[in-house]
Design a protein around this motif. Sequence first.
Motif, PDB file in Angstrom:
ATOM      1  N   LEU A 183       0.835  -1.202   0.000  1.00  0.00           N
ATOM      2  CA  LEU A 183       0.000   0.000   0.000  1.00  0.00           C
ATOM      3  C   LEU A 183       0.872   1.254   0.000  1.00  0.00           C
ATOM      4  N   GLY A 184       1.936   1.231   0.808  1.00  0.00           N
ATOM      5  CA  GLY A 184       2.852   2.363   0.852  1.00  0.00           C
ATOM      6  C   GLY A 184       3.517   2.618  -0.487  1.00  0.00           C
ATOM      7  N   ASP A 185       3.903   1.554  -1.177  1.00  0.00           N
ATOM      8  CA  ASP A 185       4.514   1.685  -2.498  1.00  0.00           C
ATOM      9  C   ASP A 185       3.564   2.378  -3.476  1.00  0.00           C
ATOM     10  N   CYS A 186       2.295   1.982  -3.425  1.00  0.00           N
ATOM     11  CA  CYS A 186       1.311   2.586  -4.334  1.00  0.00           C
ATOM     12  C   CYS A 186       1.128   4.073  -4.026  1.00  0.00           C
ATOM     13  N   TYR A 187       0.985   4.397  -2.745  1.00  0.00           N
ATOM     14  CA  TYR A 187       0.831   5.805  -2.372  1.00  0.00           C
ATOM     15  C   TYR A 187       2.053   6.615  -2.816  1.00  0.00           C
ATOM     16  N   GLU A 188       3.222   5.997  -2.720  1.00  0.00           N
ATOM     17  CA  GLU A 188       4.448   6.679  -3.135  1.00  0.00           C
ATOM     18  C   GLU A 188       4.405   7.009  -4.629  1.00  0.00           C
ATOM     19  N   ARG A 189       3.946   6.052  -5.432  1.00  0.00           N
ATOM     20  CA  ARG A 189       3.856   6.287  -6.870  1.00  0.00           C
ATOM     21  C   ARG A 189       2.817   7.355  -7.207  1.00  0.00           C
ATOM     22  N   LEU A 190       1.837   7.515  -6.312  1.00  0.00           N
ATOM     23  CA  LEU A 190       0.824   8.549  -6.503  1.00  0.00           C
ATOM     24  C   LEU A 190       1.253   9.878  -5.886  1.00  0.00           C
ATOM     25  N   SER A 191       2.511   9.919  -5.386  1.00  0.00           N
ATOM     26  CA  SER A 191       3.087  11.118  -4.745  1.00  0.00           C
ATOM     27  C   SER A 191       2.322  11.526  -3.489  1.00  0.00           C
ATOM     28  N   GLU A 192       1.681  10.555  -2.836  1.00  0.00           N
ATOM     29  CA  GLU A 192       1.003  10.816  -1.563  1.00  0.00           C
ATOM     30  C   GLU A 192       1.958  10.414  -0.437  1.00  0.00           C
ATOM     31  N   LEU A 193       2.934  11.287  -0.187  1.00  0.00           N
ATOM     32  CA  LEU A 193       4.020  10.945   0.732  1.00  0.00           C
ATOM     33  C   LEU A 193       3.540  10.745   2.169  1.00  0.00           C
ATOM     34  N   ASP A 194       2.537  11.507   2.597  1.00  0.00           N
ATOM     35  CA  ASP A 194       2.044  11.364   3.975  1.00  0.00           C
ATOM     36  C   ASP A 194       1.408   9.994   4.178  1.00  0.00           C
ATOM     37  N   ASN A 195       0.548   9.597   3.237  1.00  0.00           N
ATOM     38  CA  ASN A 195      -0.083   8.281   3.340  1.00  0.00           C
ATOM     39  C   ASN A 195       0.951   7.165   3.234  1.00  0.00           C
TER      40      ASN A 195
END
Length: 206
Positions: free
Chosen positions: A106-118
């Motif tokens: 999940l963290g990897d996906c958020y990272e690719r979406l540039s959602e660094l906080d999530n």
Amino acid sequence: MTVSGNFYAINGHHDEAISNLAMAIRQDSSFYFAWTLIGHEFVELENITAALSAYSKAHEVNQHDFRAIYGIGRVYDMSKMTFHAVFHYRNAALVNPNDWRMWMALGDCYERLSELDNSLVCYKKAANLANCDIIIFYKLAMNYMNRSEDEIAAFFLEKFVNLAKTGKSPPPKTFAQQDRIKEVMDSFNKLAMYYTSIGNSTKAEE
């Protein structure tokens, strides 16, 4: 049939594994986990459509099977459908919050979406769980580096390389091993640059 299916799967005979697991389902149509295992085998064969179908059938029978939910997320992830992957990875993490792999994905996906906080929230949750892969510290470091919080990033890079040097990591397979070497070398380079920037030549040379 399930035992023989697992045997074939472990030995890389994916078609035979699928055939045996399918026979197990014909004997007991409610045996949802066999569908999940079939999904895993289709992923290994890179048959994304068949994998999604198998995972979906497992989920239909048991909506609390986190492995099937995670599998669906993985299929969407492999298909570059990141928003769909996030939805299913998040559900998998809610069903089984004590598995670090759910939070890592999940963290990897958020990272690719540039959602660094999530992404940071997910990585922290993974890092606090037992047996988490040490790569989590590299991911935490990169997250903080993207925020320009270099001191905290350096702390996690140090932790990552020290654990990597002592071998406290799950036995890597071929591709993962190449990735780990690349990440360790990247960590050394980033640490050298960080310590140079703050005038600590001794640490930079080390």
